[in-house]
Write a protein that holds these residues in place. Structure first.
Motif, PDB file in Angstrom:
ATOM      1  N   GLU A 104       0.818  -1.206   0.000  1.00 51.21           N
ATOM      2  CA  GLU A 104       0.000   0.000   0.000  1.00 51.21           C
ATOM      3  C   GLU A 104       0.853   1.256   0.000  1.00 51.21           C
ATOM      4  N   ASP A 109      -1.217   3.121  -5.068  1.00 51.41           N
ATOM      5  CA  ASP A 109      -2.540   3.500  -5.583  1.00 51.41           C
ATOM      6  C   ASP A 109      -2.428   3.975  -7.028  1.00 51.41           C
ATOM      7  N   THR A 295      -5.821  10.248  -2.745  1.00 51.86           N
ATOM      8  CA  THR A 295      -4.764   9.368  -2.251  1.00 51.86           C
ATOM      9  C   THR A 295      -3.670  10.171  -1.555  1.00 51.86           C
TER      10      THR A 295
END
Length: 316
Positions: A104, A109, A295
């Motif tokens: 992550e 993203d 994000t």
């Protein structure tokens, strides 16, 4: 400037986790990650800053965005897998969550968004860990189709690979143990043993400073381990990565001062012009839809504290 035995003892537990260079340490928003006010208000890099880019080039220049599939994209779709080089060592950018096992971060993203947009299926996107020093090599050897990994666009790199339009403003910062008396970048570097990732912009920048020694490592997180062990006095790295180190380990801090403003981009083969155009289209859509800002707010805002607009590169 080196840390003593007490400092080393306090770091034993952290070193055990960081030695693999894949652990994610800490959570929340540690105070150590906050950048000083003077640094948070620095101006974003402007178009045409050739000196900072390491030569006479325009680091903002890329091919026009396009949603069409050219030969490079068609070849990737034919093999049914888009391989994207990523980082597994940068907290909040690209790292494996020890609780969930999931990879992550901000760049993760973005990589998944690009991969899904091009392939139409997230299962046809492969994320592959790439060391800092091997980013260009992995592209040129065809081991990855692109790199989405806090990669600064420089004139030297533009000679070797193609880049997308920039997607993040950056600069070089210095991290030191909290026990260090240094309060400024110059104080932290003067006569010091400084760590930087091999092949990074930081390693290149350190040639311009009166350091005692530059210690080169495979990934920037290795520098944090060396600081914890008292083997180096300081680390130079991108500002966002500096903040992530301070977020991971509250025994280190970011000193005042920043240099070498630049921009990050996504690297690909120079011959894959249509792939670069597709990535530029995805970046335009990603920013236009608000996904880029979302994000940023999720992964980076607690540590960088600036509004997202400060970090989105705008051509002038």
């Amino acid at each position: 400037m080196m840390r003593g035995k007490n400092g080393r003892a306090r770091s034993v537990a952290a070193v055990a986790l960081l030695a693999s260079c894949t652990a994610v340490l800490g959570a929340g928003s540690p105070q150590g990650a906050v950048l000083p006010e003077a640094q948070r208000t620095a101006q974003a890099p402007q178009r045409g800053q050739q000196e900072q880019a390491g030569g006479d080039c325009d680091v903002y220049k890329s091919v026009p965005p396009s949603g069409e599939d050219g030969p490079a994209v068609k070849a990737i779709k034919a093999k049914r897998s888009l391989v994207i080089g990523i980082d597994l060592n940068s907290y909040r950018w690209g790292a494996r969550n020890p609780d969930t096992g999931q990879i992550e971060g901000f760049d993760i993203d973005l990589a998944r968004a690009i991969g899904t947009a091009i392939m139409g299926d997230p299962d046809k996107v492969t994320l592959k860990a790439v060391p800092t020093a091997d980013r260009i090599k992995f592209i040129q050897e065809g081991r990855v189709d692109m790199i989405v990994r806090t990669m600064t666009i420089t004139c030297d790199r533009l000679e070797q690979v193609a880049f997308s339009r920039p997607y993040f403003n950056t600069s070089q910062r210095v991290v030191v143990p909290k026990s260090s008396p240094a309060r400024s970048l110059d104080e932290a570097l003067n006569g010091a043993t400084v760590c930087a990732a091999a092949g990074s912009s930081a390693q290149d920048e350190l040639k311009n400073h009166p350091v005692k020694q530059v210690v080169s490592v495979e990934n920037h997180l290795d520098c944090l381990v060396l600081m914890q062990l008292g083997k180096v006095d300081a680390t130079m790295t991108d500002d966002a990565l500096a903040a992530s180190q301070a977020a991971q380990d509250q025994t280190v801090r970011v000193v005042d001062g920043e240099i070498r403003p630049g921009v990050m981009g996504i690297a690909m083969l120079k011959t894959s012009t249509d792939l670069t155009a597709r990535v530029n289209q995805v970046l335009a859509d990603y920013y236009g839809s608000g996904a880029w800002r979302g994000t940023y707010d999720r992964w980076l805002k607690p540590y960088l504290l600036n509004d997202a607009d400060h970090y989105w590169p705008v051509q002038h």
